[in-house]
Motif scaffolding. Structure first.
Motif, PDB file in Angstrom:
ATOM      1  N   GLY A  18       0.724  -1.212   0.074  1.00  8.13           N
ATOM      2  CA  GLY A  18       0.077   0.002  -0.061  1.00  8.13           C
ATOM      3  C   GLY A  18       0.771   1.178  -0.072  1.00  8.13           C
ATOM      4  O   GLY A  18       0.318   2.296  -0.227  1.00  8.13           O
ATOM      5  N   SER A  21       0.628   2.786  -3.523  1.00  6.66           N
ATOM      6  CA  SER A  21      -0.839   2.492  -4.169  1.00  6.66           C
ATOM      7  C   SER A  21      -1.310   3.670  -4.764  1.00  6.66           C
ATOM      8  O   SER A  21      -1.089   4.804  -4.656  1.00  6.66           O
ATOM      9  CB  SER A  21      -1.789   1.717  -3.233  1.00  6.66           C
ATOM     10  OG  SER A  21      -2.089   2.683  -2.273  1.00  6.66           O
ATOM     11  N   VAL A  22      -2.720   3.421  -5.767  1.00  6.28           N
ATOM     12  CA  VAL A  22      -3.237   4.666  -6.108  1.00  6.28           C
ATOM     13  C   VAL A  22      -4.018   5.353  -4.990  1.00  6.28           C
ATOM     14  O   VAL A  22      -3.874   6.531  -5.156  1.00  6.28           O
ATOM     15  CB  VAL A  22      -4.476   4.089  -7.264  1.00  6.28           C
ATOM     16  CG1 VAL A  22      -5.404   5.069  -7.390  1.00  6.28           C
ATOM     17  CG2 VAL A  22      -3.938   3.393  -8.243  1.00  6.28           C
ATOM     18  N   ASP A  23      -4.363   4.731  -4.063  1.00 10.20           N
ATOM     19  CA  ASP A  23      -4.633   5.226  -2.798  1.00 10.20           C
ATOM     20  C   ASP A  23      -3.749   6.331  -2.112  1.00 10.20           C
ATOM     21  O   ASP A  23      -4.163   7.458  -1.797  1.00 10.20           O
ATOM     22  CB  ASP A  23      -5.378   4.368  -1.658  1.00 10.20           C
ATOM     23  CG  ASP A  23      -6.378   3.687  -2.096  1.00 10.20           C
ATOM     24  OD1 ASP A  23      -7.099   4.046  -3.009  1.00 10.20           O
ATOM     25  OD2 ASP A  23      -6.697   2.513  -1.533  1.00 10.20           O
ATOM     26  N   ALA A  24      -2.466   5.802  -2.149  1.00  6.33           N
ATOM     27  CA  ALA A  24      -1.447   6.536  -1.703  1.00  6.33           C
ATOM     28  C   ALA A  24      -1.269   8.006  -2.567  1.00  6.33           C
ATOM     29  O   ALA A  24      -1.150   9.065  -2.087  1.00  6.33           O
ATOM     30  CB  ALA A  24       0.029   5.914  -1.406  1.00  6.33           C
ATOM     31  N   ASP A  26      -3.609   9.297  -4.505  1.00  6.10           N
ATOM     32  CA  ASP A  26      -4.758  10.159  -4.310  1.00  6.10           C
ATOM     33  C   ASP A  26      -4.680  10.816  -2.600  1.00  6.10           C
ATOM     34  O   ASP A  26      -4.867  12.211  -2.656  1.00  6.10           O
ATOM     35  CB  ASP A  26      -6.219   9.407  -4.251  1.00  6.10           C
ATOM     36  CG  ASP A  26      -6.617   8.949  -5.533  1.00  6.10           C
ATOM     37  OD1 ASP A  26      -6.180   9.648  -6.695  1.00  6.10           O
ATOM     38  OD2 ASP A  26      -7.281   7.779  -5.657  1.00  6.10           O
ATOM     39  N   LEU A  27      -4.239  10.238  -1.993  1.00  7.19           N
ATOM     40  CA  LEU A  27      -3.843  10.961  -0.734  1.00  7.19           C
ATOM     41  C   LEU A  27      -3.025  11.956  -0.506  1.00  7.19           C
ATOM     42  O   LEU A  27      -3.170  13.009  -0.105  1.00  7.19           O
ATOM     43  CB  LEU A  27      -3.566   9.954   0.389  1.00  7.19           C
ATOM     44  CG  LEU A  27      -3.075  10.667   1.763  1.00  7.19           C
ATOM     45  CD1 LEU A  27      -4.318  11.180   2.597  1.00  7.19           C
ATOM     46  CD2 LEU A  27      -2.701   9.539   2.855  1.00  7.19           C
ATOM     47  N   SER A  94      -7.066   6.514 -10.891  1.00  8.58           N
ATOM     48  CA  SER A  94      -6.779   5.089 -11.065  1.00  8.58           C
ATOM     49  C   SER A  94      -7.377   4.851 -12.486  1.00  8.58           C
ATOM     50  O   SER A  94      -7.338   3.557 -12.904  1.00  8.58           O
ATOM     51  CB  SER A  94      -8.051   4.332 -10.217  1.00  8.58           C
ATOM     52  OG  SER A  94      -9.254   4.936 -10.466  1.00  8.58           O
TER      53      SER A  94
END
Length: 107
Positions: A18, A21-24, A26-27, A94
């Motif tokens: 993680g 990741s794509v979430d990182a 975005d964050l 994403s």
């Protein structure tokens, strides 16, 4: 003289789930440098913001000994910038990569 932002990182020689990741992405794209823990995406976001919002030229120097992770750091920086350019075109971070993005990241 202004040195700018410096990120000192250590290669853990193992994957950390993680972390990139794509979430990182975005964050870190939603926060300014220093608002979140140090991360290569924070440095990349600062470059992106300076480039597009202030129209300042940018340069990123990635340095280290053999095996330190310079190539991986470069790929991560380009991954973030590619995602940001996709987002600026109206696609979510994403979204499917373009052929140009894939070619750059693979090189």
């Amino acid at each position: 003289t202004n040195i700018g932002s410096i990120l000192a990182s250590v290669n853990p020689y193992k994957p950390i789930p993680g972390l990139y990741s794509v979430d990182a992405i975005d964050l870190y794209r939603q926060h300014r440098l220093g608002e979140l823990p140090p991360h290569i995406f924070a440095t990349a976001n600062e470059c992106y913001c300076c480039l597009w919002k202030r129209h300042d030229s940018q340069c990123v120097l990635i340095s280290g000994e053999s095996g330190a992770g310079k190539t991986e750091s470069t790929k991560l920086l380009l991954k973030f910038l590619s995602a940001m350019s996709q987002t600026s075109l109206g696609a979510p971070a994403s979204a499917k990569s373009t052929r140009v993005e894939v070619a750059i990241l693979e090189s």
